[in-house]
Structures are given as structure tokens and as C-alpha cells.
Design an enzyme around this catalytic site. Structure first.
Site, PDB file in Angstrom:
ATOM      1  N   HIS A 384       0.829  -1.207   0.000  1.00  0.00           N
ATOM      2  CA  HIS A 384       0.000   0.000   0.000  1.00  0.00           C
ATOM      3  C   HIS A 384       0.863   1.257   0.000  1.00  0.00           C
ATOM      4  CE1 HIS A 384      -3.709   2.280   1.168  1.00  0.00           C
ATOM      5  NE2 HIS A 384      -2.805   3.108   1.670  1.00  0.00           N
ATOM      6  N   GLU A 385       1.778   1.352   0.975  1.00  0.00           N
ATOM      7  CA  GLU A 385       2.597   2.560   1.077  1.00  0.00           C
ATOM      8  C   GLU A 385       3.583   2.678  -0.086  1.00  0.00           C
ATOM      9  OE1 GLU A 385       1.612   4.724   2.973  1.00  0.00           O
ATOM     10  OE2 GLU A 385       0.350   3.542   4.315  1.00  0.00           O
TER      11      GLU A 385
END
Length: 593
Positions: A384-385
Site C-alpha cells: 500500500h505505502e
């Protein structure tokens, strides 16, 4: 662990920004000087094409220094929020930003006081100015809401004061708030924001309940303070929106990205129309766990009881790099470089900010904060990041500074698309029926958490904003009631909405980000469509996605997304995502029953 006990390779490399802390203050001093120099343009910004170009270059130089310094202060402060030196840095940035805003408050009113047609003619005179065409079009779009120079100066003078609620909340919740330990098998288990969700996945139901009640009991103890801080945050936005002539704070927030409020209302409508998915998942959980009194301490435990895979960071890195291969060799090469060049700050440590995020500025590499605890969910957090950081990387590499960031509306799409690619990869390479069931449960849970939960947050935020706008008080008891009622509506009759979950609003930092949370939901829905195009579509579909990553703010966000293949002004796009979730829930039911 203490910060100095961590392996260096698992910490981000802030020396690439500044070798020494003193370099931060050098840029701060230079920023002040540059701001003073910019005052020479007062009354002359749009005098001619040369003056406009010189002004834009000097202003860019100032902003780049200020953003770079801001990133450094933020990263260093988040490493250990107990270190007063770095808290002082973040306060310095806030103070200097306020001072500079006041000094330069003449800029926007002066530009908007000019005839737009004259601005367009100036842009045509010099090749270097043509790139600013969309920038000025967007700026003049807000002309009716920009005040006079003196009025803008007054608003700017209160900027630090307006930041106090969020600053105080973050220090209070991350540094000052302490949680008691919880006993398990004769040993005391430390409890924190970083490990709460992991502990709530424990198989021991009584332990989960005690963790839940202990954790929320601390927030309950301080909910009156939290209510006061939230009131200050929301009130400031509502005051500014009125001063600027907007119909509401929500309209002011969405107008930044040229979004119509209809998108927000459409999201609430589609979610309410499909609430059966969320309620049916709650019922499935209750039936599968075999309990008569399902509680919120039961909502994180995986439905696949015998599956408990631990994934250390190095293995997680390799899995993520394999999962993103459909995006092409260059994308993977850059991502691998991110791991090698220490974009990541991996492990929890005493005083470290909780959660995860992607940061950086136009003149730095991306930086990613994690609190990795070896859970499978942490692998998805990495993906995600990394999606955020790759979005930033491609935007900054492709666009000039003026378009070198991207709107919040687009921000959550790249990150969630990465998560969905990871899910597909892990399902394809599942080693057992238990793992497949676990991953299906993970996806449904993510959909529940990102679409339904964030929409619940969005609905709560909007309801509270409306109360503040009407001049009504929002004490903790009122907020508890609103939040509790929303949980009853979203979860249905098969779960006990108790006093602890009713105070959950007090632990959500995103309520200090001003109408941000709804974009998690719209972003997830967009990502569902885009991930399908990447995995099953054509080379053109994949190129369109990479073009979206490179677009930055060179176009309005809704248009950038349309070019990538998704139209979020249409409720049908949202409904298609709901259909995917409904099928995944059915697959999960078949897998575990």
C-alpha cells in the site's frame, strides 16, 4: 525497542535530505530571506511576461526549500515523538510557514485581481510560461473565494493557531497517552496503537475482550479532551469556509480538487444501498465463530482459525516485488531501488508514531513509515505505502514542480491497486485451502474496512460538521451517540454496539485531515477496476495506468482518473466494485462452511 537498537538497513536514510540537523535551520533562514525578497514583486507580478516568470521561479525556489525542511522535521519527529528537539523543528516549520504566509498574503489577491485574459496572453508570450496554463486556470476557478490582501493576511496570521488541535492531538495520542499491559498466560503483554489490531487477532477470545476494553478504556478516559480538540479542528474549517463564501466546509474541501459534492453523496447512497454486504459479513462472522454475543473484539480475528503465517520484512519485500510485476520491468526496478536505498522505516520503536504513511518532497526520495510486526496484514501495508511512493516518484520524475504532487482524491488509488495486485498474486500462489480462505477473508475485510468503515467515518464527519455549522455543541456524549448509531446502522443486529466502540471516533487521526476519509472509499472502488485492467486488460490499459501515476496535478483529478479508465462521477462505477465484493463474500462463505 529503543531507536538506537534498530538495524540501520531497516531505518530510513534522512541524511539524504540533510547531513546535519543544522542544515535544516540553514534552509529555514534562506526561506525567510527568499520570502522577504519576494515582496519586491508586490504590485508587479503580472506587469509583464518577464516579471511573471521571474516571480514564479523565485516562488518555486522558496516552496521547494520549505517543503524539504518540512519533510525532514516531520520524519525526525515521527521517529521518536518524545524527542523535544524534533518537536521544536515541527513547531518551527509551523511558525515560519505562518510568517511567510502573512508576508506573501498579497500574491493570490493580486494575481486574481488581474483580468484572466491578460494572464493568458502573458503565458503565450514566453515558452517557459506555457506550462503554467492549467495552474492559472485552476487558480482563477477559486477567484470568488479569495479575499482581499488584508483579509488574507488576517486568515494567514491564525494558521498556527488553527493547527493546534491536530498538533496537540498527535502529540497527546502518540507520545503522552499510555496503555496498561494486559495479562496473558501469566505474562504481561504491552499494549499500544501499533499492536492493538494484531492482538485483536489472537485466538483467545477472553484475551481479545480484555485488550479491547483496556485499549478503548484509555480513550474513553480522555474522550472529553478529544471532543474539545475535534471541536476546535472542525470549527476552524467552518469559520474559514464562511469567510471565503462557501456554502459549507465540505464544499470548500472538495473544491480544492474541483470535485462536486455529488460524489460524496453518491458514495453514501451506494454504500447504504449495499449495506447488506457489510451486515451479511457480520452475520457470517457471528455464525462461523459460533458465539451468541458477537462483539467488536471479534471483528479482527481471522475466520480461518488454523492459519497463522508470520512474514518477516525481507520475505515480505520479495513477495511484494513479485506481485507488482504486471506493472512492468521499470516499475519493479524502481521499487527494488526503494528497498535498497532505505525509503523504509520498518520496525516499531519506543515513541515512534503509530500507523504507516508515505512521505517525501519534490527534492527528496520517497520515505515510508511502517510499524512492521510480521503479520500478513503488514505485507499489504508495504504494498500500500509503496504504491503511494511509486505514485510520488513517477509524478516528480515526469512533472515540473508546479504539478509535482497529486490530489488527495487520487492518492489512495495507486496504493490500493498495489494491494489488489498483491492479493491476486498470493491467491494464485496459495499453498493450501486454508491460505486461500484466509486471503478471501482478508479481501472482504479490507473492502469492509476501506469502503464501508471509511464511509462510516465520512458520514460521521459530515454529520458532526453540520452540527458545528449550525452552532450546536459537540460534547463527547453527543459524539458517542452519533458514532454508536452509525455503527448500529452499518453492522446490523448481529453485533453488540457497546460504550467502548461508541468512543472509537476519539482514536481516528484522519478526522483532523478535513474531509479526507471518503477518498479511501472512492479510491478503493477505483482501484478494483484498475487492478482488473492491469491483470486482465491490454498493454494499453497498463500504459494508461502508468500515465495516471505520471500525471500529477497537470489535469483535474477526475479527468486524470477518467483517462486511466474509471469514471467516479457515475454511481455505476461504485456499484461494480460492490458487485466484486459481494461475489468475494460468497466465495468466502463457500470456502469456510
Amino acid at each position: 525497542m529503543e531507536r538506537n537498537d534498530l538495524e540501520e538497513r531497516l531505518t530510513w536514510d534522512t541524511s539524504l535530505i540533510y547531513k546535519e540537523d543544522e542544515d535544516f535551520y540553514k534552509d529555514i533562514d534562506e526561506s525567510k530571506d527568499l520570502a522577504e525578497q519576494l515582496r519586491k514583486y508586490k504590485g508587479k507580478i503580472t506587469e509583464n511576461a518577464d516579471s511573471l516568470l521571474d516571480f514564479l521561479k523565485d516562488y518555486e525556489n522558496l516552496m521547494r526549500k520549505l517543503y524539504k525542511a518540512g519533510v525532514y522535521a516531520s520524519l525526525k519527529s515521527d521517529e521518536d515523538t518524545r524527542v523535544s528537539k524534533y518537536q521544536e523543528m515541527t513547531q518551527t516549520i509551523s511558525i515560519v510557514d505562518s510568517e511567510i504566509s502573512q508576508k506573501l498574503s498579497f500574491i493570490t489577491p493580486e494575481i486574481l485581481g488581474e483580468d484572466y485574459e491578460k494572464i493568458k496572453s502573458l503565458l503565450e508570450e514566453k515558452e517557459e510560461l506555457k506550462v503554467y496554463d492549467h495552474y492559472f486556470e485552476d487558480l482563477f476557478r477559486s477567484k470568488d473565494h479569495v479575499l482581499s490582501e488584508d483579509q488574507e493576511k488576517i486568515i494567514a496570521s491564525f494558521s498556527k493557531l488553527r493547527e493546534n488541535p491536530v498538533t496537540t492531538y498527535m502529540i497527546f495520542s502518540n507520545a503522552d497517552m499510555k496503555f496498561p499491559s494486559v495479562e496473558k498466560d501469566g505474562e504481561e503483554v504491552s499494549l499500544s496503537d501499533a499492536n492493538f489490531t494484531l492482538l485483536e487477532e489472537d485466538k483467545d477470545r477472553d484475551f481479545r475482550r480484555r485488550v479491547y476494553e483496556t485499549y478503548y478504556g484509555v480513550y474513553k478516559q480522555f474522550e472529553n479532551t478529544a471532543a474539545s480538540l475535534l471541536d476546535g479542528e472542525i470549527t476552524s474549517h467552518n469559520i474559514v469556509s464562511k469567510l471565503r463564501g462557501y456554502d459549507s466546509a465540505r464544499q470548500m474541501s472538495l473544491s480544492v480538487n474541483n470535485l462536486d459534492e455529488e460524489i460524496y453523496d453518491n458514495l453514501l447512497e451506494v454504500v447504504h444501498d449495499n449495506m447488506d454486504i457489510h451486515r451479511n459479513y457480520t452475520t457470517l462472522r457471528k455464525n462461523f465463530l459460533g458465539v451468541d454475543d458477537l462483539g467488536f473484539h471479534d471483528i479482527y480475528v481471522p475466520l480461518v482459525k488454523d492459519y497463522d503465517r508470520k512474514i518477516e520484512f525481507d520475505e515480505a519485500r520479495d513477495i511484494v516485488l513479485e506481485a507488482i510485476k504486471p506493472l512492468g520491468e521499470e516499475y519493479v526496478k524502481v521499487a527494488r531501488k526503494g528497498f535498497e536505498q532505505r525509503w523504509f522505516d520498518v520496525m516499531p520503536n519506543e515513541g515512534k508514531r503509530s500507523g504507516a504513511y508515505s512521505s517525501g518532497s519534490y527534492d527528496t526520495q520517497p520515505y515510508i513509515l511502517l510499524n512492521h510486526t510480521d503479520s500478513i496484514g503488514d505485507v499489504f501495508t508495504i504494498a500500500h505505502e509503496l504504491g503511494h511512493s511509486m505514485h510520488s516518484y513517477y509524478t516528480r520524475k515526469t512533472q515540473p514542480f508546479i504539478y509535482g504532487s497529486y490530489s488527495i482524491f487520487l492518492a489512495e488509488i495507486a496504493s490500493t491497486t498495489n494491494e489488489l495486485l498483491l492479493l491476486d498474486y498470493m491467491l494464485e500462489n496459495s499453498q493450501s485451502e486454508e491460505e486461500t480462505a484466509y486471503l478471501l477473508d482478508y479481501f472482504v475485510n479490507q473492502f469492509k474496512s476501506t469502503v464501508f468503515r471509511q464511509t462510516l467515518f465520512a458520514e460521521f464527519e459530515h454529520e458532526v460538521n453540520k452540527l458545528v455549522a449550525k452552532g450546536e455543541p459537540i460534547p463527547a456524549a453527543r459524539l458517542d451517540q452519533i458514532y454508536g448509531d452509525l455503527n448500529r446502522a452499518y453492522f446490523g443486529k448481529d453485533i453488540d454496539v457497546d460504550e467502548f466502540i461508541s468512543t472509537e471516533w476519539s482514536r481516528i487521526p484522519h478526522f483532523y485531515m478535513f474531509y479526507y476519509v471518503f477518498q479511501y472509499a472512492t479510491g478503493f472502488m477505483s482501484a478494483v477496476a484498475l487492478s482488473q485492467k492491469i491483470l486482465k486488460g491490454t498493454d494499453e490499459d497498463r500504459k494508461a495506468y502508468l500515465d495516471y501515476l505520471k500525471a500529477g496535478e497537470s489535469e483535474y483529478p477526475i479527468d486524470v482518473l477518467k483517462k486511466a479508465g474509471v469514471d467516479m462521477t457515475n454511481k455505476d462505477s461504485m456499484q461494480k466494485a460492490m458487485d466484486v465484493a459481494r461475489k468475494a463474500l460468497e466465495d468466502l462463505r463457500n470456502a469456510i462452511i
